[in-house]
Design a protein around this motif. Structure first.
Motif, mmCIF file in Angstrom:
data_model
loop_
_atom_site.group_PDB
_atom_site.id
_atom_site.type_symbol
_atom_site.label_atom_id
_atom_site.label_comp_id
_atom_site.label_asym_id
_atom_site.label_seq_id
_atom_site.Cartn_x
_atom_site.Cartn_y
_atom_site.Cartn_z
ATOM 1 N N PRO A 19 -9.114 16.425 0.936
ATOM 2 C CA PRO A 19 -8.613 16.904 1.966
ATOM 3 C C PRO A 19 -8.272 18.127 2.153
ATOM 4 N N THR B 133 -15.588 13.115 2.219
ATOM 5 C CA THR B 133 -14.679 13.535 2.688
ATOM 6 C C THR B 133 -14.958 15.092 4.036
ATOM 7 N N TRP C 141 -12.746 15.156 -5.390
ATOM 8 C CA TRP C 141 -12.665 15.628 -3.730
ATOM 9 C C TRP C 141 -11.190 15.031 -3.369
ATOM 10 N N ASP D 117 -8.529 12.865 -3.613
ATOM 11 C CA ASP D 117 -7.957 11.526 -2.663
ATOM 12 C C ASP D 117 -7.803 10.275 -3.644
#
Length: 284
Positions: free
Chosen positions: A224, A131, A222, A234
């Protein structure tokens, strides 16, 4: 009145030279030095003296800069590695690891990677995920998001990776000012956020902090980030450890990602067995 003036007329004084005029006597050595400034062999002695003095000054200046007070050279600083690579060969040996992704993946190819090891009264964590935003680990008592102590590494707009402390309030992660992380370092490279930090094994009892000497379900997430702030993860259902993880037990745990779970489900295996049996027996 000066005795020289009363005895000798002015022209005579000029002929006798300045050493008598000012009442100064010179030695033969001084006299030779004054005559053109040449040495014994006709060489420029005053220049040699100046040169020797400059060399001495330069050497003493350099020594004062590069020698300590005790007269020993200052130690040369070793080269600094901006971020030491995560060693997966230590997994299950000197540290515990969790890998989520493709079978056989490592800290640079797994969708998500976590390691932990005890160092004195601290626990060192290493996190990495595919990421450009953030990667986190949460400590839960029930496998569900809500009321969880979370440590996250966030990639900000300046290219830095910082460690943050969060507390899950329902499905929302609230940042907590009290951050137990120290010796933190992180890097964003090759489309991955990777970080390393230490956290105390024992902490005073507090709602937003858990004692790591106890076993917890580990939440892995995880996603953005926007201007250094995390956004929704995500995947809709982030992976969770199947069982509680003990910080005192070093295991190398692999969890296949969704793309590799198809042939691992019991129903799918049953269908494969049935189809195989059907093909082997043939139709009536």
């Amino acid at each position: 009145m000066n005795l020289a003036m009363s005895v000798f007329p002015l022209p005579m004084l000029l002929l006798l030279g300045p050493e008598l005029w000012f009442g100064v006597t010179t030695s033969p050595t001084d006299d030779s030095a004054l005559r053109g400034g040449h040495g014994e062999h006709g060489e420029p002695g005053h220049k040699e003296h100046h040169k020797d003095s400059y060399s001495t000054f330069a050497s003493e200046f350099l020594e004062s800069r590069y020698l300590s007070d005790d007269g020993y050279p200052f130690p040369t600083a070793p080269p600094v590695d901006p971020f030491a690579r995560i060693k997966v060969t230590d997994c299950g040996v000197t540290k515990g690891c969790v890998r989520y992704g493709k079978p056989g993946c490592d800290a640079e190819t797994c969708d998500y990677f976590l390691s932990f090891r005890r160092i004195g009264t601290d626990v060192e964590f290493e996190l990495s995920a595919d990421t450009d935003g953030w990667v986190a680990v949460g400590f839960s008592s029930d496998k569900k998001m809500g009321g969880d102590d979370v440590m996250g590494c966030v990639h900000d707009d300046n290219g830095r990776v910082r460690i943050h402390h969060f507390y899950n309030v329902g499905q929302w992660a609230k940042e907590i000012k009290r951050n137990p992380a120290r010796d933190e370092e992180g890097i964003f490279e090759n489309g991955r956020v990777t970080c390393r930090f230490k956290r105390p094994l024992y902490v005073p009892r507090e709602e937003t902090l858990v004692d790591l000497h106890l076993s917890w379900y580990y939440l892995f997430a995880w996603g953005p980030a926007i201007q250094g702030s995390i956004t929704r993860h995500d995947i809709d259902s982030p992976p969770v450890s199947d069982r509680m993880i003990s910080i005192y037990k070093y295991e190398d745990i692999f969890m296949p990602s969704t793309a590799y779970q198809t042939f691992n489900s019991p129903l799918c295996l049953l269908l494969i067995v049935a189809l195989t049996f059907y093909l082997l027996m043939g139709t009536p």
